[in-house]
Design an enzyme around this catalytic site. Structure first.
Site, PDB file in Angstrom:
ATOM      1  N   SER A 123       0.826  -1.215   0.000  1.00  0.00           N
ATOM      2  CA  SER A 123       0.000   0.000   0.000  1.00  0.00           C
ATOM      3  C   SER A 123       0.862   1.268   0.000  1.00  0.00           C
ATOM      4  O   SER A 123       1.979   1.270   0.521  1.00  0.00           O
ATOM      5  CB  SER A 123      -0.877  -0.014   1.256  1.00  0.00           C
ATOM      6  OG  SER A 123      -1.434   1.254   1.495  1.00  0.00           O
ATOM      7  N   THR A 172      -5.538   2.917  -7.010  1.00  0.00           N
ATOM      8  CA  THR A 172      -6.858   2.777  -6.376  1.00  0.00           C
ATOM      9  C   THR A 172      -7.677   4.025  -6.680  1.00  0.00           C
ATOM     10  O   THR A 172      -7.274   5.138  -6.351  1.00  0.00           O
ATOM     11  CB  THR A 172      -6.696   2.576  -4.861  1.00  0.00           C
ATOM     12  OG1 THR A 172      -5.907   1.393  -4.665  1.00  0.00           O
ATOM     13  CG2 THR A 172      -8.044   2.405  -4.172  1.00  0.00           C
ATOM     14  N   LYS A 251      -7.852  -0.157  -9.547  1.00  0.00           N
ATOM     15  CA  LYS A 251      -8.547  -0.909  -8.490  1.00  0.00           C
ATOM     16  C   LYS A 251      -9.743  -0.105  -7.991  1.00  0.00           C
ATOM     17  O   LYS A 251      -9.600   1.071  -7.642  1.00  0.00           O
ATOM     18  CB  LYS A 251      -7.591  -1.177  -7.324  1.00  0.00           C
ATOM     19  CG  LYS A 251      -8.251  -1.815  -6.100  1.00  0.00           C
ATOM     20  CD  LYS A 251      -7.210  -2.201  -5.067  1.00  0.00           C
ATOM     21  CE  LYS A 251      -7.809  -2.861  -3.842  1.00  0.00           C
ATOM     22  NZ  LYS A 251      -8.365  -1.922  -2.873  1.00  0.00           N
TER      23      LYS A 251
END
Ligand SMILES: Cc1cc2nc3c(=O)[nH]c(=O)nc-3n(C[C@H](O)[C@H](O)[C@H](O)COP(=O)(O)O)c2cc1C
Ligand SMILES: CCCCCCC(=O)C(=O)O
Length: 378
Positions: A123, A172, A251
């Site tokens: 992440s 993301t 994502k």
């Protein structure tokens, strides 16, 4: 090719396993191991948790129709993605602030995943830096990007990930602001404020140059300023494409139009995900969103999936519905909380045994044939 013997798990699963086998019991064990605030942060969804519940319930509406008498004594579970072969169809989802679950955080997870050749997606708000995680195992790693307000920080992260040998960039797109997480608000809890998510920021010269002074509180404030970027749009993805030669995955895709636009934009893959119900509450379950997206993408780029996968049979359904690979989220985080690196390793062992058993019993021996498996929908 990765061959599994279908009966192997019967003895192995009994030996030395210190984790509960069932997901529900694993979650309870994690609850006992963590502070109420940290457990709640990991377990909860946004709002009334409608989407978190949908993620679970939707799986029950899809049923596998096994086709048998097919000699399934040996299975091939390997997949190819972006020119690489992986022994299983699984990837560990990006989960930030892992140090709140275990001191070794990302290190423990990437080490455990590497034993199975499973990619770990680090992440942006990881507890350790890209370079530290890159060196901590020789397993495959992808980097997840939260687009920062100052885009040069994002480009710096991507360059660092490239140089550290990461194999893909996962952008993301569903977190341009944080979901309204009622339980965290009730607890007044932010793991970023505890310093659990600053590994990449405190080691980044571009980020550090934006601070008036380098102190812990300035770093936390700086991250909070950078981490959400509501202006994110397709032009940023096009720009990122020019900055990196690594495959880019988006994502958080739930709408078929976004999936088509992603293909047109030239990204290499997408991940159907609602962030485990942690972002906009009330959105469609990922499993309900998947078939239409698979249909419109029509094999042009790989479609990966996450949100709600708890057992091997969940993964089997998702692959039968057309996903090319499956991301696992909360179950590995709970395993980390309960028993560190060994916990993640034991969870993956059990999960793969469950998946292999599910594949065997469905009568499919080659993962590539799963897309032809019959699935009915209530
Ligand atoms: C504690 C926690 C932290 C997360 N952090 C991130 C993150 O940093 N970046 C990201 O893209 N997704 C993040 N996610 C979402 C996961 O990547 C994944 O989409 C989600 O966990 C899937 O749902 P599931 O865990 O219910 O299967 C996080 C999820 C959890 C539970
Ligand atoms: C302020 C943004 C922090 C995001 C933290 C990680 C994440 O994505 C999550 O779901 O939690």
């Amino acid at each position: 090719m990765s061959i599994y013997k279908s009966n192997d798990y019967i003895v192995q699963s009994i030996e030395g396993n210190q984790l509960p086998i069932s997901y529900e019991e694993l979650e309870q064990a994690a609850k006992a191991a963590l502070s109420p605030q940290a457990f709640s942060y990991i377990a909860s969804g946004a709002g009334a948790e409608e989407t978190a519940h949908k993620n679970k319930n939707a799986f029950q509406r899809y049923s596998i129709v096994p086709k048998l008498l097919n000699d399934v004594s040996e299975l091939d579970t390997s997949i190819s993605l972006f020119g690489k072969t992986y022994p299983t169809p699984f990837v560990l989802a990006p989960v930030g602030v892992l140090k709140q679950a275990d001191e070794q955080g990302d290190f423990a997870v990437t080490r455990a995943a590497s034993k199975f050749g499973i990619p770990f997606i680090q992440s942006t708000v990881s507890s350790f830096s890209i370079e530290e995680v890159g060196q901590s195992s020789d397993g495959p790693k992808w980097f997840q990007l939260y687009w920062t307000s100052l885009e040069d920080i994002s480009f710096s992260f991507v360059k660092r990930a490239e140089e550290a040998g990461f194999e893909a960039i996962v952008v993301t797109i569903d977190t341009v602001t944080l979901g309204f997480r009622e339980k965290d608000l009730f607890h007044g809890y932010s793991p970023l404020a505890h310093g659990y998510g600053q590994g990449n920021f405190e080691s980044d010269d571009v980020f550090l140059s934006t601070l008036d002074e380098v102190s812990n509180s300035a770093i936390v404030d700086g991250i909070i300023k950078q981490i959400n970027y509501p202006a994110l749009n397709w032009s940023h993805i096009e720009k990122l494409k020019e900055k990196t030669s690594l495959p880019i995955l988006l994502k958080g895709v739930l709408h078929p139009d976004d999936a088509l636009r992603a293909v047109d934009c030239g990204v290499e893959g997408l991940i159907v995900s609602n962030h485990g119900g942690r972002q906009l509450d009330g959105v469609i379950s990922s499993v309900d969103a998947l078939p239409e997206i698979v249909n419109v993408v029509n094999g042009k780029i790989p479609v990966l999936f996450d949100s709600g996968v708890r057992r091997g049979s969940d993964a089997l359904k998702v692959l039968a519905l057309g996903a090319d690979a499956v991301l696992i989220g909360r179950p590995y985080v709970y395993s980390l909380a309960v028993h560190g690196e060994q916990g993640v390793e034991q969870f993956l062992t059990t999960f793969l045994q469950d998946f292999n058993s599910s594949m065997t019993l469905s009568g499919v021996k080659d993962i590539n044939q799963l897309k032809q498996m019959k699935i009915v929908h209530d």
